[in-house]
Design an enzyme around this catalytic site. Structure first.
Site, PDB file in Angstrom:
ATOM      1  N   GLU A   1       0.179  -6.426  -3.797  1.00 59.18           N
ATOM      2  CA  GLU A   1      -0.745  -7.036  -2.956  1.00 59.18           C
ATOM      3  C   GLU A   1      -1.602  -8.070  -3.688  1.00 59.18           C
ATOM      4  O   GLU A   1      -1.767  -8.935  -2.870  1.00 59.18           O
ATOM      5  CB  GLU A   1      -1.740  -5.604  -2.409  1.00 59.18           C
ATOM      6  CG  GLU A   1      -2.604  -6.036  -1.132  1.00 59.18           C
ATOM      7  CD  GLU A   1      -3.186  -5.031  -0.609  1.00 59.18           C
ATOM      8  OE1 GLU A   1      -2.620  -4.290   0.286  1.00 59.18           O
ATOM      9  OE2 GLU A   1      -4.483  -5.086  -0.951  1.00 59.18           O
TER      10      GLU A   1
ATOM     11  N   HIS B   1      16.384  11.294 -16.038  1.00 59.65           N
ATOM     12  CA  HIS B   1      17.594  12.086 -15.521  1.00 59.65           C
ATOM     13  C   HIS B   1      17.491  11.616 -13.938  1.00 59.65           C
ATOM     14  O   HIS B   1      18.403  12.293 -13.130  1.00 59.65           O
ATOM     15  CB  HIS B   1      17.251  13.514 -15.557  1.00 59.65           C
ATOM     16  CG  HIS B   1      17.181  13.908 -16.692  1.00 59.65           C
ATOM     17  ND1 HIS B   1      18.607  14.465 -17.452  1.00 59.65           N
ATOM     18  CD2 HIS B   1      16.209  14.141 -17.609  1.00 59.65           C
ATOM     19  CE1 HIS B   1      17.924  15.065 -18.463  1.00 59.65           C
ATOM     20  NE2 HIS B   1      16.553  14.740 -18.792  1.00 59.65           N
TER      21      HIS B   1
ATOM     22  N   GLY C   1     -10.351  -4.438  -2.429  1.00 58.90           N
ATOM     23  CA  GLY C   1      -9.981  -2.865  -2.305  1.00 58.90           C
ATOM     24  C   GLY C   1      -9.314  -2.332  -3.398  1.00 58.90           C
ATOM     25  O   GLY C   1      -9.584  -1.297  -3.993  1.00 58.90           O
TER      26      GLY C   1
ATOM     27  N   LYS D   1     -13.961   0.039   2.679  1.00 56.32           N
ATOM     28  CA  LYS D   1     -14.749  -1.225   2.717  1.00 56.32           C
ATOM     29  C   LYS D   1     -15.178  -1.707   4.112  1.00 56.32           C
ATOM     30  O   LYS D   1     -16.300  -1.972   4.182  1.00 56.32           O
ATOM     31  CB  LYS D   1     -13.815  -2.136   2.012  1.00 56.32           C
ATOM     32  CG  LYS D   1     -14.733  -3.287   1.677  1.00 56.32           C
ATOM     33  CD  LYS D   1     -13.697  -4.190   0.660  1.00 56.32           C
ATOM     34  CE  LYS D   1     -14.554  -5.765   0.472  1.00 56.32           C
ATOM     35  NZ  LYS D   1     -13.820  -6.524  -0.456  1.00 56.32           N
TER      36      LYS D   1
HETATM   37  O1  LIG Z   1     -11.206  -0.182   2.473  1.00 58.46           O
HETATM   38  P1  LIG Z   1     -10.713  -0.300   3.744  1.00 58.46           P
HETATM   39  O2  LIG Z   1     -11.402  -1.792   4.460  1.00 58.46           O
HETATM   40  O3  LIG Z   1     -10.341   0.534   4.861  1.00 58.46           O
HETATM   41  O4  LIG Z   1      -9.100  -1.252   3.658  1.00 58.46           O
HETATM   42  C1  LIG Z   1      -7.984  -0.471   3.066  1.00 58.46           C
HETATM   43  C2  LIG Z   1      -7.019  -1.372   2.516  1.00 58.46           C
HETATM   44  O5  LIG Z   1      -6.614  -2.139   3.332  1.00 58.46           O
HETATM   45  C3  LIG Z   1      -6.075  -3.484   2.770  1.00 58.46           C
HETATM   46  O6  LIG Z   1      -6.811  -4.309   3.307  1.00 58.46           O
HETATM   47  C4  LIG Z   1      -4.577  -3.585   3.166  1.00 58.46           C
HETATM   48  O7  LIG Z   1      -3.634  -2.634   2.949  1.00 58.46           O
HETATM   49  C5  LIG Z   1      -6.313  -2.996   1.355  1.00 58.46           C
HETATM   50  O8  LIG Z   1      -6.487  -4.416   0.774  1.00 58.46           O
HETATM   51  C6  LIG Z   1      -7.441  -2.378   1.453  1.00 58.46           C
HETATM   52  O9  LIG Z   1      -7.562  -1.627   0.088  1.00 58.46           O
END
Ligand SMILES: O=P(O)(O)OC[C@H]1O[C@](O)(CO)[C@@H](O)[C@@H]1O
Length: 545
Positions: A357, A388, A271, A210
């Site tokens: 999260e 198990h 995310g 993202k």
């Molecule tokens: O998609 P990005 O920006 O690489 O972030 C990856 C992940 O890192 C976080 O910010 C923290 O683990 C998540 O919320 C997110 O899914």
């Protein structure tokens, strides 16, 4: 948006629920079933293809009524409406929360910050579909003209867990002539294992991030690019072997991927709520655009149900409220999720991020300490393997572990009587957990006296049973949407922001500070505590030697 969370414990609705809990505290599920022999049929709810039987919980119809009243009082109805209306319900980041727009039908409209986002969603979906078809059909070829045979998604957290889980869940619907891999860990073994047997000329990397600033993903993407260039020997090869999924076109360009080969999404997609956005590109290539659309339809069916059904008949809301019931009034700190389907092997991993999260918070939307325990520890593995391993503790240990059992009426593969055996175990477990085996029953079987206490099962262990016809793309969408909305329901009762994740930032910042201390020449000054300093020195010595 200003949301003033309700201090739920101070409300008459919560007090009535707490009072009611005390009246049920000494009662066993055996008694509850004896009192109301129809509860196996009445304490159930259906939504789309999902059937939830919540009768094997320590509750009655009155509990459901009181829980629904708590949800109303907490403002769940208003928050659902605000979410669908594109209001900024992610208060600490001042953002809308619109994963529901990712599956809104074309022609509908969801507006946030003055913009209807549904046309944007469908424009990206069409681009993804076009690309997925070209890769699957062999039209999109590698730099040397070879067909793409391997797709490697590089991402972490929400940019990895969703596509990976869904790829595994829908493996039976994938193009088996292709290979799909998911790389997330910054541990070099992950990318090494993912690429060691691949031909660079036939490999497509999808860099999913993202922000496009995440250390793990950029490190893995750089290593992948080096691997590709070492194999193909030509920098221009990147154009045919790398695409990106991101909200950050500038960083994508900086990395060397043409933004024309970037699939976008938006800051209103969290995310962990993103795998039905372009983050699911690898999944779409694997299962095909039609199956991906079916999955979106499944999400949409549950969205609609969640938005409109009264809380007493609202499947995701009920699952959320039953969770609150155990975590806050019965002292349970954990939630097991136990899918009786081999292909759901990654489902609990995915839910760990989604739930923990989201709801691993200790202050309310207004920054006050919460007055109730919040998100549980979520875990589980597919049945019958868990039976198990750790079921012993659920059956006879001292902890209260609410568990969701997820099963399917039809198997993927009719192999002998496997499915009957699997489902016999599925039904037997929730029955045994609920009703146990009394001392008298054990004695009546002629068990030696010394063994009687060891072979007695207290029972009264609560479970939800979720049954669906089969694990199809549509049903997977329904399941995931259910858990997404369960999270919102609980977050609203607790008055927390389920859509930020400040807690992961500290570790990231500290790691960045330590990197140069591990690699610097000489003896850099270490300014940590004595434990961290000593551990770093030990690592440096090993690295040098
Ligand atoms: O998609 P990005 O920006 O690489 O972030 C990856 C992940 O890192 C976080 O910010 C923290 O683990 C998540 O919320 C997110 O899914």
């Amino acid at each position: 948006m200003t949301i003033t969370p309700v201090r739920i414990t101070e409300t008459p609705e919560w007090k009535a629920l707490a009072e009611h809990q005390r009246s049920l505290a000494g009662r066993h599920l055996r008694e509850l079933f004896a009192d109301d022999p129809t509860r196996g049929e009445t304490l159930t709810v259906d939504a789309a293809d999902l059937h939830l039987d919540f009768s094997k919980n320590r509750l009655t119809a009155e509990t459901v009524r009181l829980l629904a009243a708590v949800a109303e009082r907490a403002g769940l109805r208003e928050r659902i409406d605000a979410m669908f209306a594109g209001e900024h319900i992610n208060v600490t980041e001042d953002r809308a929360v619109l994963h529901v727009a990712l599956r809104a039908p074309e022609g509908s409209s969801i507006t946030t910050d003055g913009r209807d986002v549904v046309p944007d969603v469908h424009a990206v979906l069409r681009d993804m579909e076009d690309f997925a078809r070209r890769v699957r059909g062999g039209e999109w070829r590698g730099h040397s003209g070879k067909r793409i045979r391997a797709v490697v998604n590089i991402g972490i957290g929400g940019s990895d867990l969703g596509p990976k889980m869904a790829y595994e869940a829908l493996k039976d619907h994938t193009d088996r002539s292709m290979v799909f891999r998911f790389v997330s860990n910054v541990d070099g073994s992950d990318i090494w294992e993912a690429t060691c047997d691949l031909d660079p000329a036939e490999t497509l990397f999808i860099v999913s991030s993202k922000t496009f600033t995440t250390l793990e993903t950029l490190t893995n993407a750089t290593t992948a690019r080096d691997w590709l260039l070492a194999g193909l020997g030509d920098r221009s090869a990147v154009a045919k072997h790398f695409v990106a999924v991101s909200t950050n076109a500038e960083k994508v360009r900086e990395f060397g991927i043409d933004p024309a080969n970037m699939f976008g999404f938006w800051d209103w997609v969290g995310g962990r709520y993103s795998y039905d956005s372009a983050i699911g590109l690898s999944l779409m290539i694997a299962i095909g655009p039609e199956a991906f659309r079916d999955m979106l339809a499944g999400f949409r069916a549950i969205d609609e149900h969640f938005r409109t059904a009264p809380f007493e008949r609202n499947l995701p809301a009920l699952m959320g409220l039953i969770g609150v019931w155990y975590y806050d009034l019965w002292g349970a700190g954990t939630q097991a999720v136990l899918p009786y389907d081999h292909y759901l092997s990654r489902f609990a991993d995915y839910l760990q991020q989604l739930e923990m999260e989201s709801n691993g918070k200790s202050v309310t939307l207004t920054g006050e300490p919460v007055d109730l325990p919040t998100g549980p520890v979520v875990w589980g593995t597919p049945g019958t393997n868990g039976q198990h391993a750790y079921y012993q503790l659920i059956h006879q240990g001292t902890r209260l572990i609410p568990a969701d059992f997820i099963g399917f009426l039809h198997p993927h593969h009719r192999v002998g009587t496997h499915h009957d055996l699997l489902m016999a175990n599925f039904f037997a477990q929730t029955e045994a957990l609920a009703f146990g085996r009394t001392r008298e029953e054990v004695e009546a079987e002629g068990v030696p006296a010394a063994q009687v206490p060891h072979r007695t099962f207290a029972g009264n262990h609560p479970t939800n049973t979720l049954l669906a016809p089969a694990l199809t793309p549509r049903v997977l969408g329904e399941l995931v949407a259910t858990y997404e909305h369960r999270v919102l329901t609980q977050g609203v009762v607790w008055g927390i922001d389920s859509f930020d994740q400040w807690g992961v930032e500290l570790g990231k910042a500290l790691a960045q500070r330590i990197v140069p201390e591990l690699t610097a020449e000489g003896s850099p000054e270490l300014r940590h505590d004595s434990s961290t300093n000593a551990l770093i020195r030990r690592y440096r010595a090993a690295r040098a030697g």
